[in-house]
Design an enzyme around this catalytic site. Structure first.
Site, PDB file in Angstrom:
ATOM      1  N   GLY A  94       0.872  -1.262   0.014  1.00 11.74           N
ATOM      2  CA  GLY A  94       0.078   0.026   0.013  1.00 11.74           C
ATOM      3  C   GLY A  94       1.043   1.287   0.073  1.00 11.74           C
ATOM      4  N   CYS A  95       0.547   2.537  -0.262  1.00 12.05           N
ATOM      5  CA  CYS A  95       1.327   3.595  -0.461  1.00 12.05           C
ATOM      6  C   CYS A  95       0.651   5.068  -0.450  1.00 12.05           C
ATOM      7  CB  CYS A  95       2.025   3.330  -1.742  1.00 12.05           C
ATOM      8  SG  CYS A  95       2.702   1.971  -2.081  1.00 12.05           S
TER       9      CYS A  95
END
Lengths: 508, 394
Positions: free
Chosen positions: B13-14
């Site tokens: 995720g980011c």
């Protein structure tokens, strides 16, 4: 003294009648087409000839008081790991009659079923599963050749548009089609059921090599017509009746041999449809006598395309044999629009037992090998791959597509939906369930509406399950599953098998 | 210990940030550092990176190779390879600072090169040069163990590694660069700590991608790209996105708007309702490019010499915001990350699922400027598409 018939001594099934429940209505006698139930007029009781029972369960299912149970015959031979009753009894049959062992359906030997050694993936945390009840979930599939790129141009209004139209493709709303099963092998009622189901589901059914009955022309846009080695019922109107023409080179249940519809099954209607005399045997030769090499196949493909003014797609169906990848590549280059690969487990209405059980390779390995070969040669986009033979549930469909198929054919599954109990006696023409017969009395047992409803329900249910599985994998469109080996893991396969299937082992 | 390659596909995720000046004026590195550092919660210290456009004006006609290597030997092998296959204009270590939390970083060096063709091929066109460079990158990544091409475009570069964005910015001295396009990434991988190659941006030529999401269709996309000679060696979703962009836009000549419809296509029920010409185009795109469709949650920013594009997946399962003030456009995973550098934007919006935000610079703003808003018709030859005509062994 008459020669003893050993096979009759050891029946496969045992008819158990509960005399307390039996009301002697004789329905079992009327229902059994093999004469296994007998009325003893003297004693006024019902008796059984176990040796005639094929295990179709028709009497059991229709007995109004539930007085009958069909069991595996309890009589046992001394145990022997090698000489099982199957082989012993087959030898008795052949010693009695001196003939080729005949059977139906697909391979019954317990070869490794690769579908059962593959498990599917699902999303957890890092990406969300998609709920098909709330989000669109797309199964639409296109069968036919595609270019490797799209060329776009700017229209007058500044909007982009397609520069050249794409080659003709067939749009399926669900990637499940109905495999070739001829009118003759099946009743006309089943054909009506298949045709209507295909129409309602937005998919295709296949006429098989039996011609197309006049009453089925209205389902043309959902029809694949077959051109097999016997050329039965084949004329230009027939070729133009459907959306695709399938050249049948081989069949998974009996690779390397043709077909045989016994004269007894050739009734008035079948004779008209097949364009052969009533009562004559319809024998399809092993090869097409105009195809002795790959360039001849090309000749036939283009002859059919010419005859239909390039409006119909041409499929080529082959049995999965050792060299399937190279053969498929040749077929793609010969100009086929789709290649149907029928695996070891593919069914039939009649095949020599040795062929059914021991010839050909499993479909899972064949799809993977063909897909790989066509990719390596850069021609995968030119043809669609249709996997056939032994697809038993929606998870098998998902696995076949993840292994590289565009769509699948189902045959046996559709018949089981119609009530088939897999007694494997289709070739007798006595199908007590009214499926694999054209006896005017027997076909009444399965009206076309019932066949339609059952087949439609089955595919609808599978489509729903496929959507659920796609959603769980985080996909909302079937094209993202195609060839997607990340979604498969092997359980209990060897390194070599995993290499061919291009899958990793579970835990990897 | 850190790694250059992975055994299994990674997931993460980011947080994302991107800024572009549409007239090509240079924006200081502090802006992007501030915007990405505000999104610290979106990462876990296992990867961050920046892409900057316009940072090498003196070598603007050279392909700038940023190389990451695990040892001097690996670097020497790359140098040897490049000296055989390219004209080397200039080379130097990429300047770095010591950062306490970054222990034993890999080696970083940049090479400014031009393709070295042999014989008749010398008079090759630009597209041919680009293909040549793509092949070089593929070869280095695949064949030279312990070395990896971080970026390979003209007048641009990517800087990435393992750490929080502030640490990576400090390490690569991002504050000392000025660029007309910036993108940045803060990574939250779910496995494989210490993987320098896995940080974003991912690049090929001057394409750079930062990506928040997981591509559930990875297996299909990878196999699709293999048909065209792309080798997905890094086993990340983002690498796949970079190659798909290169294929669709550069090689197949599709305009960006159309390429975005391939990656995040409308649903059939929308396509079926579209006017005939549009329906025909969208249907064709899905039929032909099914293997290039990105399925699964994602928000991506991709940039090239001339533009910045933001795109969400077809059901918008990851956040993306965009804003404009004057000639500057901002994009980020959170509105706050935009407002921290631009407190009073004239417009701010959340792009809809599958609807790209495409910002191109005004024509003539920068050297070697590219524009991909129009179809670029080109002679399509079979060999370009990776189709070999091998006869079947029958």
């Amino acid at each position: 003294m008459a020669t003893p018939q050993f096979a009759k001594f050891y029946p496969d099934f045992y008819i158990e009648r509960d005399l307390d429940k039996c009301i002697k209505c004789k329905k079992c006698i009327r229902e059994c087409t093999y004469g296994a139930h007998i009325w003893d007029e003297k004693k006024k009781i019902l008796k059984e000839d176990h040796s005639k029972c094929v295990g179709c369960h028709r009497c059991e299912a229709t007995c109004p008081t539930g007085a009958i149970i069909i069991k595996k015959h309890p009589s046992a031979f001394r145990e022997h790991a090698n000489w099982t009753p199957w082989f012993i009894k087959n030898i008795y049959k052949q010693a009695d009659q001196g003939g080729v062992l005949l059977t139906a359906t697909g391979c019954a030997q317990p070869f490794k079923n690769y579908f059962d050694h593959l498990v599917l993936d699902a999303c957890q945390v890092t990406n969300p599963p998609i709920d098909p009840l709330r989000e669109p979930m797309e199964l639409r599939t296109f069968i036919g050749p595609k270019p490797s790129l799209v060329e776009v141009e700017e229209g007058e209004n500044g909007k982009f548009r397609l520069k050249k139209p794409l080659p003709r493709n067939i749009q399926l709303e669900v990637p499940i089609m109905f495999a070739a099963m001829s009118f003759g092998a099946l009743s006309l009622h089943v054909h009506h059921g298949l045709a209507r189901a295909a129409k309602e589901l937005g998919t295709l059914y296949n006429t098989g090599e039996g011609g197309l009955h006049a009453s089925l022309y209205e389902y043309g846009s959902n029809t694949i017509v077959q051109c097999a080695s016997g050329r039965f019922g084949l004329h230009v109107d027939y070729l133009n009746a459907g959306v695709a023409i399938e050249i049948k080179i081989g069949q998974g249940a009996k690779p390397g041999i043709g077909g045989h519809l016994p004269g007894e099954k050739v009734t008035e209607e079948i004779s008209k449809t097949r364009m052969i005399p009533v009562g004559s045997d319809a024998i399809s030769p092993a090869p097409h006598h105009d195809i002795y090499s790959i360039e001849d196949l090309r000749g036939l493909i283009y002859a059919l395309k010419e005859a239909t003014e390039y409006k119909k797609l041409v499929f080529v169906k082959i049995a999965a044999v050792h060299n399937v990848a190279a053969i498929a590549s040749g077929i793609a280059r010969a100009g086929a629009d789709a290649i149907v690969i029928d695996g070891l487990k593919g069914g039939t209405g009649a095949a020599p037992t040795m062929f059914r059980d021991y010839i050909g390779i499993p479909i899972e390995l064949a799809i993977s090998a063909v897909d790989k070969r066509l990719r390596e040669e850069g021609i995968r986009h030119r043809v669609s791959i249709i996997a056939s033979g032994g697809i038993r549930c929606s998870a098998d469909v998902v696995k076949a597509i993840a292994l590289g198929a565009d769509a699948v054919y189902i045959g046996t599954a559709a018949l089981i939906a119609c009530g088939c109990t897999m007694c494997q006696k289709c070739y007798t023409g006595k199908c007590p369930w009214g499926i694999a017969t054209n006896n005017p009395e027997l076909i009444k047992r399965l009206p076309p509406e019932v066949a339609f409803e059952k087949i439609y329900n089955l595919v609808r249910a599978w489509a729903h399950e496929i959507k659920e599985m796609l959603g769980a994998m985080g996909l909302n469109s079937i094209e993202s599953l195609k060839g997607n080996r990340d979604k498969l893991r092997a359980v209990g396969l060897t390194k070599e098998e995993m290499e061919i299937l291009e899958v990793k082992h579970a835990g990897e | 210990m850190w790694h250059l390659v992975l055994k299994n596909k990674e997931m993460s995720g980011c947080g994302l940030a991107g800024i572009i000046h549409t007239k090509g004026e240079l924006l200081p590195g502090e802006l992007i550092i501030k915007s990405i550092c505000l999104q610290e919660e979106r990462g876990n210290g296992l990867g961050a990176g920046f892409a900057a456009y316009g940072i090498y004006p003196e070598y603007k006609d050279f392909y700038a190779f940023h190389i990451m290597a695990e040892s001097k030997e690996a670097l020497e092998r790359v140098e040897d390879f490049l000296s055989h296959r390219t004209f080397l204009g200039y080379q130097e270590p990429i300047p770095t600072r010591k950062v306490k939390t970054i222990k034993n970083p890999p080696l970083f060096k940049r090479y400014f090169v031009k393709p070295k063709f042999e014989g008749e091929l010398a008079e090759a066109c630009e597209d041919f040069e680009d293909d040549y460079i793509v092949n070089l990158v593929m070869e280095i990544n695949e064949k030279i163990e312990g070395a990896y091409v971080v970026s390979s475009g003209k007048n641009m570069g990517a800087f990435k590694g393992v750490g929080y964005p502030d640490e990576i910015a400090e390490f690569f001295r991002i504050d000392e660069y000025k660029a007309y396009i910036w993108t940045a990434h803060n990574r939250f991988p779910t496995n494989t700590p210490g993987w320098w190659g896995g940080a974003h941006p991912f690049t090929i030529l001057d394409w750079s991608i930062v990506h928040n999401g997981e591509i559930s269709s990875y297996g299909t996309n990878r196999r699709y790209l293999e048909l065209f000679g792309y080798k997905c060696t890094l086993l990340t979703d983002t690498e796949v996105v970079a190659y798909i962009l290169d294929l669709l836009i550069r090689k197949h000549g599709l305009p960006i708007q159309v390429a975005c419809k391939v990656m995040a296509p409308p649903f059939w029920m929308e396509i079926d309702e579209a006017p005939p010409e549009e329906k025909e185009l969208l249907t064709a795109l899905r039929m032909v490019y099914g293997g290039a469709m990105l399925n699964g949650p994602f928000a991506i920013l991709f940039a090239y010499n001339g533009g910045l594009v933001g795109l969400n997946d077809r059901v918008k399962l990851r956040p993306l915001y965009a804003a404009r003030k004057g000639d500057v456009y901002y994009m980020a995973s959170e509105e706050a990350a935009i407002r921290v550098v631009c407190p009073d934007p004239e417009e701010v919006w959340a792009p809809k699922a599958g609807e790209p935000v495409i910002v191109e610079m005004k024509p003539g703003s920068i050297p070697n400027q590219k524009s991909y808003l129009k179809p670029r018709p080109r002679e399509v030859e079979e060999h370009e598409l990776g189709i070999r005509c091998k006869h079947p062994a029958l």
